[in-house]
Design a protein around this motif. Structure first.
Motif, PDB file in Angstrom:
ATOM      1  N   ALA A  73       0.818  -1.031   0.008  1.00  0.00           N
ATOM      2  CA  ALA A  73       0.140   0.045   0.148  1.00  0.00           C
ATOM      3  C   ALA A  73       0.822   1.110  -0.061  1.00  0.00           C
ATOM      4  O   ALA A  73       2.114   1.023   0.406  1.00  0.00           O
ATOM      5  N   SER A 114      -4.463  -3.029   8.125  1.00  0.00           N
ATOM      6  CA  SER A 114      -5.334  -1.608   8.300  1.00  0.00           C
ATOM      7  C   SER A 114      -4.613  -0.879   9.422  1.00  0.00           C
ATOM      8  O   SER A 114      -3.510  -1.217   9.660  1.00  0.00           O
ATOM      9  N   SER A 115      -5.191   0.131   9.610  1.00  0.00           N
ATOM     10  CA  SER A 115      -4.566   1.266  10.413  1.00  0.00           C
ATOM     11  C   SER A 115      -5.659   1.935  11.439  1.00  0.00           C
ATOM     12  O   SER A 115      -6.559   1.939  11.315  1.00  0.00           O
ATOM     13  N   TYR A 139      -6.077   8.848   2.988  1.00  0.00           N
ATOM     14  CA  TYR A 139      -5.105   7.372   3.580  1.00  0.00           C
ATOM     15  C   TYR A 139      -6.113   6.591   4.176  1.00  0.00           C
ATOM     16  O   TYR A 139      -6.106   5.488   4.193  1.00  0.00           O
ATOM     17  N   TYR A 166      -2.915  -1.672  12.751  1.00  0.00           N
ATOM     18  CA  TYR A 166      -1.617  -1.473  13.340  1.00  0.00           C
ATOM     19  C   TYR A 166      -1.945   0.042  13.652  1.00  0.00           C
ATOM     20  O   TYR A 166      -2.488   0.987  13.080  1.00  0.00           O
ATOM     21  N   ASN A 168       1.257   3.027  15.377  1.00  0.00           N
ATOM     22  CA  ASN A 168       2.523   3.693  15.014  1.00  0.00           C
ATOM     23  C   ASN A 168       3.566   2.518  15.120  1.00  0.00           C
ATOM     24  O   ASN A 168       4.041   2.338  16.096  1.00  0.00           O
ATOM     25  N   VAL A 169       3.996   1.964  13.996  1.00  0.00           N
ATOM     26  CA  VAL A 169       4.861   0.854  13.948  1.00  0.00           C
ATOM     27  C   VAL A 169       6.399   1.453  13.750  1.00  0.00           C
ATOM     28  O   VAL A 169       6.424   2.453  12.880  1.00  0.00           O
TER      29      VAL A 169
END
Ligand SMILES: NC(=O)c1ccc[n+]([C@@H]2O[C@H](COP(=O)([O-])OP(=O)(O)OC[C@H]3O[C@@H](n4cnc5c(N)ncnc54)[C@H](O)[C@@H]3O)[C@@H](O)[C@H]2O)c1
Length: 308
Positions: A73, A114-115, A139, A166, A168-169
């Motif tokens: 992505a 996903s986020s 986004y 997720y 903040n990775v």
């Protein structure tokens, strides 16, 4: 198991591909190297150089695959504000290609990246999966669309799906030198260069920083969790600890032996003030738990960035 990692030349995807190889899987990667790097690819990976937005490339990539980890992505809120169509093409059309073609090829399961951005400025913090979904940037809209498509596919078709949101990775291979670099690489690189880290806003905004190996572990758990409990569900993946940007600067500064001297500039459009997960569902249903503290993760990140 024969696995496909889309976005497997990127930061998180390449760590996932390495972990799958380590446990003995055959691993294929589909990536168009938009932001990923060839040097992230383990030599034992079978690499398909192509876009998730290209149905032919996806059809080639999903052949004989049991589990698809779909991470490919275009990330970054600011990039999507500048060019929403590009983000939509990769993230929405790409996800629909992956889901339909994985289904058609007989894959067992798709695990989607996903986020936390799907929650927007959540009013309930720590935020559970049941909180209202209020994306505030293109986004976030693309991630929510992919998230929703992925969940709906498990109801409609013979395909198991699991959505991981997720937060903040961070970790090694997350680069400071891309146009839309994340905050930890930017702060660390600035301090290493003797420059002032740039803080958007007043630095009191907080994020639920998650070390990359913990996100990899969540993907592995999502691939094997019982379908009757996990399929069609979304799971927050984060330790559930808010760290402010000011605390982050102090933590990085301590590790680098530098006193942070930040400059403050205006907030970025689409950014949220507080982001923190309630990851109870991942703990109970996926059996997942974070293992690396933010402090230990920052130490590992600093070691990596110093070595590059
Ligand atoms: N890093 C984070 O904090 C975070 C947070 C929430 C969600 N995510 C999601 O996790 C996934 C991985 O993110 P990352 O941080 O590793 O970013 P990254 O940019 O390092 O990785 C994304 C990978 O996808 C590839 N890609 C982009 N467009 C593509 C296309 N059209 N076809 C095929 N490959 C394409 C890139 O080349 C790159 O290798 C993304 O889906 C992102 O939205 C990341």
């Amino acid at each position: 198991m024969h696995s496909l990692v889309t976005g497997g030349a990127g930061f998180i995807g390449s760590h996932l591909a390495d972990a799958l190889l380590d446990r003995g899987d055959r691993v294929r990667v589909l990536d168009n190297l938009a932001t990923g790097r060839r040097e992230n690819l383990h030599p034992d990976v079978e690499f398909v150089d192509g876009s998730v937005a290209d149905a032919d490339a996806v059809a080639r990539a999903v052949e004989d695959i049991e589990v698809v980890f779909h991470l490919g992505a275009l990330g970054a809120v600011a990039r999507s504000v500048a060019d929403p169509r590009a983000s939509n093409d990769a993230n929405v059309n790409g996800t629909l290609n992956v889901l339909t073609l994985a289904r058609d090829a007989g894959a067992r399961r798709v695990v989607f990246a996903s986020s936390s951005s799907v929650y927007g400025g959540a009013e309930i913090v720590p935020t559970p999966e049941s909180a209202p979904l209020r994306p505030r940037s293109p986004y976030a809209v693309t991630k929510l669309t992919g998230d929703w498509y992925t969940r709906v596919f498990s109801d409609l078709y013979d395909l198991e799906t699991v959505v991981l949101r997720y937060f903040n990775v961070f970790g090694p291979r997350q680069r400071p030198d891309s146009t839309y670099a994340a905050v930890i690489p930017l702060f660390a690189a600035a301090m290493l260069a003797g420059e002032s880290p740039v803080v958007h806003g007043d630095g009191t905004q907080s994020r639920d920083f998650t070390y990359v190996t913990d996100v990899v572990a969540a993907n592995l758990a999502a691939a094997s969790a019982p379908a009757d409990q996990a399929s069609g569900q979304a799971f927050n993946i984060a330790p559930g600890e808010g760290t402010t940007l000011l605390e982050l600067l102090d933590g990085l500064g301590a590790r680098l032996g530098v006193t942070p001297d930040p400059v403050f500039v205006e907030s970025r459009p689409g950014d949220v003030h507080r982001s923190c997960a309630d990851a109870t569902a991942a703990r109970t249903i996926l059996g997942w738990a974070p293992r690396v503290s933010v402090a230990d993760g920052l130490a590992a990140y600093v070691d990596w960035i110093r070595s590059t």
